[in-house]
Write an enzyme that holds these catalytic residues in place. Structure first.
Site, PDB file in Angstrom:
ATOM      1  N   ASP A  48      -6.366  -6.419   4.280  1.00  0.00           N
ATOM      2  CA  ASP A  48      -5.757  -5.088   4.251  1.00  0.00           C
ATOM      3  C   ASP A  48      -5.882  -4.444   5.628  1.00  0.00           C
ATOM      4  O   ASP A  48      -6.996  -4.244   6.121  1.00  0.00           O
ATOM      5  CB  ASP A  48      -6.490  -4.249   3.191  1.00  0.00           C
ATOM      6  CG  ASP A  48      -5.922  -2.860   3.019  1.00  0.00           C
ATOM      7  OD1 ASP A  48      -4.856  -2.559   3.581  1.00  0.00           O
ATOM      8  OD2 ASP A  48      -6.562  -2.073   2.285  1.00  0.00           O
TER       9      ASP A  48
ATOM     10  N   HIS B  21      -0.991  -1.352  -4.471  1.00  0.00           N
ATOM     11  CA  HIS B  21      -2.285  -1.041  -3.839  1.00  0.00           C
ATOM     12  C   HIS B  21      -2.390   0.470  -3.615  1.00  0.00           C
ATOM     13  O   HIS B  21      -1.536   1.077  -2.952  1.00  0.00           O
ATOM     14  CB  HIS B  21      -2.383  -1.798  -2.520  1.00  0.00           C
ATOM     15  CG  HIS B  21      -3.692  -1.689  -1.816  1.00  0.00           C
ATOM     16  ND1 HIS B  21      -4.800  -2.427  -2.165  1.00  0.00           N
ATOM     17  CD2 HIS B  21      -4.076  -0.917  -0.766  1.00  0.00           C
ATOM     18  CE1 HIS B  21      -5.805  -2.130  -1.362  1.00  0.00           C
ATOM     19  NE2 HIS B  21      -5.393  -1.202  -0.509  1.00  0.00           N
TER      20      HIS B  21
ATOM     21  N   MET C 121     -11.962   4.172  -0.914  1.00  0.00           N
ATOM     22  CA  MET C 121     -12.659   4.436   0.355  1.00  0.00           C
ATOM     23  C   MET C 121     -13.362   5.770   0.177  1.00  0.00           C
ATOM     24  O   MET C 121     -12.975   6.802   0.746  1.00  0.00           O
ATOM     25  CB  MET C 121     -11.638   4.467   1.498  1.00  0.00           C
ATOM     26  CG  MET C 121     -11.119   3.075   1.852  1.00  0.00           C
ATOM     27  SD  MET C 121      -9.572   3.104   2.768  1.00  0.00           S
ATOM     28  CE  MET C 121      -8.411   3.188   1.426  1.00  0.00           C
TER      29      MET C 121
ATOM     30  N   SER D 292       0.860  -1.185   0.000  1.00  0.00           N
ATOM     31  CA  SER D 292       0.000   0.000   0.000  1.00  0.00           C
ATOM     32  C   SER D 292       0.894   1.232   0.000  1.00  0.00           C
ATOM     33  O   SER D 292       1.636   1.474   0.961  1.00  0.00           O
ATOM     34  CB  SER D 292      -0.877   0.013   1.254  1.00  0.00           C
ATOM     35  OG  SER D 292      -1.356   1.329   1.455  1.00  0.00           O
TER      36      SER D 292
ATOM     37  N   HIS E 158      -8.167   0.886  -4.232  1.00  0.00           N
ATOM     38  CA  HIS E 158      -9.098   0.639  -3.127  1.00  0.00           C
ATOM     39  C   HIS E 158      -9.787   1.961  -2.827  1.00  0.00           C
ATOM     40  O   HIS E 158      -9.199   2.860  -2.230  1.00  0.00           O
ATOM     41  CB  HIS E 158      -8.284   0.116  -1.925  1.00  0.00           C
ATOM     42  CG  HIS E 158      -9.062  -0.038  -0.667  1.00  0.00           C
ATOM     43  ND1 HIS E 158      -8.463  -0.189   0.566  1.00  0.00           N
ATOM     44  CD2 HIS E 158     -10.409  -0.087  -0.438  1.00  0.00           C
ATOM     45  CE1 HIS E 158      -9.397  -0.304   1.499  1.00  0.00           C
ATOM     46  NE2 HIS E 158     -10.578  -0.238   0.926  1.00  0.00           N
TER      47      HIS E 158
ATOM     48  N   MET F 281      -8.884   7.941  -0.615  1.00  0.00           N
ATOM     49  CA  MET F 281      -9.756   8.353   0.504  1.00  0.00           C
ATOM     50  C   MET F 281     -10.324   9.734   0.212  1.00  0.00           C
ATOM     51  O   MET F 281      -9.597  10.619  -0.251  1.00  0.00           O
ATOM     52  CB  MET F 281      -8.959   8.402   1.800  1.00  0.00           C
ATOM     53  CG  MET F 281      -8.257   7.092   2.124  1.00  0.00           C
ATOM     54  SD  MET F 281      -7.465   7.149   3.736  1.00  0.00           S
ATOM     55  CE  MET F 281      -6.568   5.595   3.729  1.00  0.00           C
TER      56      MET F 281
ATOM     57  N   GLY G 126       1.211  -1.954   4.170  1.00  0.00           N
ATOM     58  CA  GLY G 126       1.813  -0.628   4.007  1.00  0.00           C
ATOM     59  C   GLY G 126       3.036  -0.486   4.885  1.00  0.00           C
ATOM     60  O   GLY G 126       4.173  -0.613   4.438  1.00  0.00           O
ATOM     61  N   SER G 127       2.794  -0.262   6.180  1.00  0.00           N
ATOM     62  CA  SER G 127       3.892  -0.021   7.121  1.00  0.00           C
ATOM     63  C   SER G 127       4.938  -1.131   7.102  1.00  0.00           C
ATOM     64  O   SER G 127       6.139  -0.858   7.170  1.00  0.00           O
ATOM     65  CB  SER G 127       3.346   0.096   8.543  1.00  0.00           C
ATOM     66  OG  SER G 127       2.168   0.841   8.562  1.00  0.00           O
TER      67      SER G 127
ATOM     68  N   ASP H 102      -4.564   3.472  -2.126  1.00  0.00           N
ATOM     69  CA  ASP H 102      -5.625   3.795  -1.173  1.00  0.00           C
ATOM     70  C   ASP H 102      -6.195   5.181  -1.448  1.00  0.00           C
ATOM     71  O   ASP H 102      -5.587   6.189  -1.103  1.00  0.00           O
ATOM     72  CB  ASP H 102      -5.086   3.724   0.255  1.00  0.00           C
ATOM     73  CG  ASP H 102      -4.943   2.288   0.726  1.00  0.00           C
ATOM     74  OD1 ASP H 102      -5.916   1.515   0.576  1.00  0.00           O
ATOM     75  OD2 ASP H 102      -3.868   1.941   1.221  1.00  0.00           O
TER      76      ASP H 102
ATOM     77  N   GLY I 260      -9.039   4.023   6.726  1.00  0.00           N
ATOM     78  CA  GLY I 260      -8.809   5.455   6.884  1.00  0.00           C
ATOM     79  C   GLY I 260      -7.375   5.825   7.201  1.00  0.00           C
ATOM     80  O   GLY I 260      -6.927   6.899   6.841  1.00  0.00           O
ATOM     81  N   PHE I 261      -6.672   4.905   7.834  1.00  0.00           N
ATOM     82  CA  PHE I 261      -5.308   5.226   8.258  1.00  0.00           C
ATOM     83  C   PHE I 261      -4.408   3.992   8.174  1.00  0.00           C
ATOM     84  O   PHE I 261      -4.877   2.879   8.416  1.00  0.00           O
ATOM     85  CB  PHE I 261      -5.298   5.740   9.709  1.00  0.00           C
ATOM     86  CG  PHE I 261      -6.157   6.957   9.892  1.00  0.00           C
ATOM     87  CD1 PHE I 261      -5.676   8.218   9.596  1.00  0.00           C
ATOM     88  CD2 PHE I 261      -7.474   6.830  10.313  1.00  0.00           C
ATOM     89  CE1 PHE I 261      -6.486   9.341   9.735  1.00  0.00           C
ATOM     90  CE2 PHE I 261      -8.291   7.947  10.464  1.00  0.00           C
ATOM     91  CZ  PHE I 261      -7.790   9.212  10.164  1.00  0.00           C
ATOM     92  N   GLY I 262      -3.148   4.237   7.843  1.00  0.00           N
ATOM     93  CA  GLY I 262      -2.167   3.164   7.889  1.00  0.00           C
ATOM     94  C   GLY I 262      -1.663   2.996   9.315  1.00  0.00           C
ATOM     95  O   GLY I 262      -1.972   3.806  10.199  1.00  0.00           O
TER      96      GLY I 262
ATOM     97  N   MET J 238     -11.485  -6.147   5.239  1.00  0.00           N
ATOM     98  CA  MET J 238     -10.691  -5.149   5.974  1.00  0.00           C
ATOM     99  C   MET J 238     -10.317  -5.706   7.341  1.00  0.00           C
ATOM    100  O   MET J 238     -11.186  -6.167   8.090  1.00  0.00           O
ATOM    101  CB  MET J 238     -11.475  -3.847   6.145  1.00  0.00           C
ATOM    102  CG  MET J 238     -11.654  -3.017   4.885  1.00  0.00           C
ATOM    103  SD  MET J 238     -10.131  -2.546   4.032  1.00  0.00           S
ATOM    104  CE  MET J 238      -9.248  -1.638   5.312  1.00  0.00           C
TER     105      MET J 238
HETATM  106  C1  DX5 Z   1      -6.352   1.446   5.466  1.00  0.00           C
HETATM  107  C2  DX5 Z   1      -5.797   1.162   4.078  1.00  0.00           C
HETATM  108  C3  DX5 Z   1      -4.659   0.226   4.073  1.00  0.00           C
HETATM  109  C4  DX5 Z   1      -3.479   0.704   4.845  1.00  0.00           C
HETATM  110  C5  DX5 Z   1      -2.597  -0.436   5.184  1.00  0.00           C
HETATM  111  O1  DX5 Z   1      -7.415   2.306   5.356  1.00  0.00           O
HETATM  112  O2  DX5 Z   1      -6.804   0.624   3.257  1.00  0.00           O
HETATM  113  O3  DX5 Z   1      -4.277  -0.133   2.761  1.00  0.00           O
HETATM  114  O4  DX5 Z   1      -2.739   1.661   4.165  1.00  0.00           O
HETATM  115  O5  DX5 Z   1      -1.550   0.044   5.940  1.00  0.00           O
HETATM  116  P1  DX5 Z   1      -0.903  -0.816   7.092  1.00  0.00           P
HETATM  117  O6  DX5 Z   1      -0.324  -2.033   6.446  1.00  0.00           O
HETATM  118  O7  DX5 Z   1       0.119   0.097   7.644  1.00  0.00           O
HETATM  119  O8  DX5 Z   1      -1.989  -1.150   8.058  1.00  0.00           O
HETATM  120 ZN    ZN Z   2      -6.294  -0.376   1.217  1.00  0.00          ZN
END
Ligand code: DX5
Ligand code: ZN
Length: 222
Positions: free
Chosen positions: A175, A35, A70, A10, A68, A39, A197-198, A37, A144-146, A139
Site C-alpha cells: 500500500d 480499501h 491508521m 483506496s 486499514h 486516519m 489510490g492515485s 483508509d 497518512g497521505f495518498g 507499507m
Molecule cells: C496511505 C494509505 C494508502 C494511500 C494509497 O496512508 O494507506 O492507502 O491512500 O494511495 P496512493 O496509491 O495514491 O499512494
Molecule cells: Zn491504506
C-alpha cells in the site's frame, strides 16, 4: 502456494463528495476489494472517516471492505468497524500494545485480521502472531497521505515477509505509491494484494476499469 492477485482501490483518492457512487464505480470497473483508509489525526497527521461513513456507503458494493486503521489504540472501536460492515480490519503494529489480543478480537468479531508495518518497522514481531493473522500489510510509503512515491527499499522486506509466511494462508498486501509500473516488481517480491489510490482514481470514471486492468496485468506476469 501461488495466491490470486487482489486489486484493492483506496477510496482515499476518490471524490469524497460522491463516495457511494465512486465505490459503485470501482466495483463495476472490476476491483476485488475496497480499501478504506481510516486516519485519526494522531497516529498519522491526516484525518479521514470512521464507522458511520463506512456504514453509510456499505450498500454501494457487495465486495470485501478492507479497513486499514491508521489510528492509535484501535481496540476501542473494533466492534464499531465490524458492525459498520467491514470484512477485514488491519491495525498497525506500532499502534498496538497487545497485538495478539487485538488480532484475536478482530477474528472474534467475524472479520479477517491484518497487521500493517510502517516502512521502518522490522518484521520480527510478526513471527509470534502468525496463527492470528489473515493479512500482512507492508507499507510502501509512510502512512497518512495518498499520492506519495513508492519506497524501493520495501521490495526485500516484502520478500522477507513472504519467506516468513511460507505456505500459510496469509495475504501479503502492499500500500502506497503502487502503479502499473511497479506492480510486477511487488508481485515478484511476494505481494498478492495490491492497494492503489492515485493510480486507479486518475482520469475520471471512464478510466477506472483500464487503470485496474493495467495494474492487474502487470502483477499477473509473475
Ligand atoms: C496511505 C494509505 C494508502 C494511500 C494509497 O496512508 O494507506 O492507502 O491512500 O494511495 P496512493 O496509491 O495514491 O499512494
Ligand atoms: Zn491504506
Amino acid at each position: 502456494m501461488q495466491k490470486d492477485i487482489i486489486i484493492a482501490p483506496s477510496i482515499l483518492a476518490s471524490d469524497f463528495s460522491q463516495l457511494g457512487a465512486e465505490i459503485a464505480a470501482i466495483d463495476t470497473a472490476g476491483c476485488d476489494h475496497i480499501h478504506l483508509d481510516v486516519m485519526d489525526g494522531v497516529f498519522v497527521p491526516n484525518l479521514t472517516f470512521g464507522p458511520p461513513i463506512i456504514k453509510a456507503v456499505r450498500s454501494a458494493s457487495r465486495k470485501f471492505f478492507d479497513a486499514h486503521l491508521m489510528v492509535s489504540n484501535p481496540d476501542r472501536l473494533l466492534a464499531d468497524y465490524a458492525a459498520a460492515g467491514c470484512d477485514g480490519i488491519t491495525v498497525h503494529m506500532e499502534a498496538c500494545d497487545h497485538l495478539d489480543r487485538t488480532l484475536s478480537h478482530i477474528r472474534e468479531l467475524g472479520c479477517k485480521a491484518g497487521v500493517a508495518l510502517n516502512p521502518h518497522t522490522p518484521i520480527d514481531g510478526l513471527r509470534h502472531v502468525l496463527d492470528r493473522l489473515d493479512l500482512i500489510l507492508v507499507m510502501t510509503v509512510n502512512p497518512g497521505f495518498g499520492g506519495q512515491s513508492f519506497i524501493e527499499a520495501m521490495l526485500p522486506k516484502i520478500t522477507a515477509v513472504k519467506d516468513l509466511v511460507g505456505s500459510r494462508d496469509i495475504s501479503i498486501q502492499v500500500d502506497g505509491g503502487i502503479t502499473a509500473d511497479n506492480a510486477e516488481a511487488v508481485a515478484k517480491a511476494g505481494a498478492n494484494n495490491l492497494v492503489a489510490g492515485s493510480a486507479i482514481f486518475k482520469g475520471g470514471l471512464n478510466a477506472y476499469a483500464k487503470n485496474i486492468a493495467e495494474i492487474r496485468a502487470a502483477a499477473s506476469v509473475v
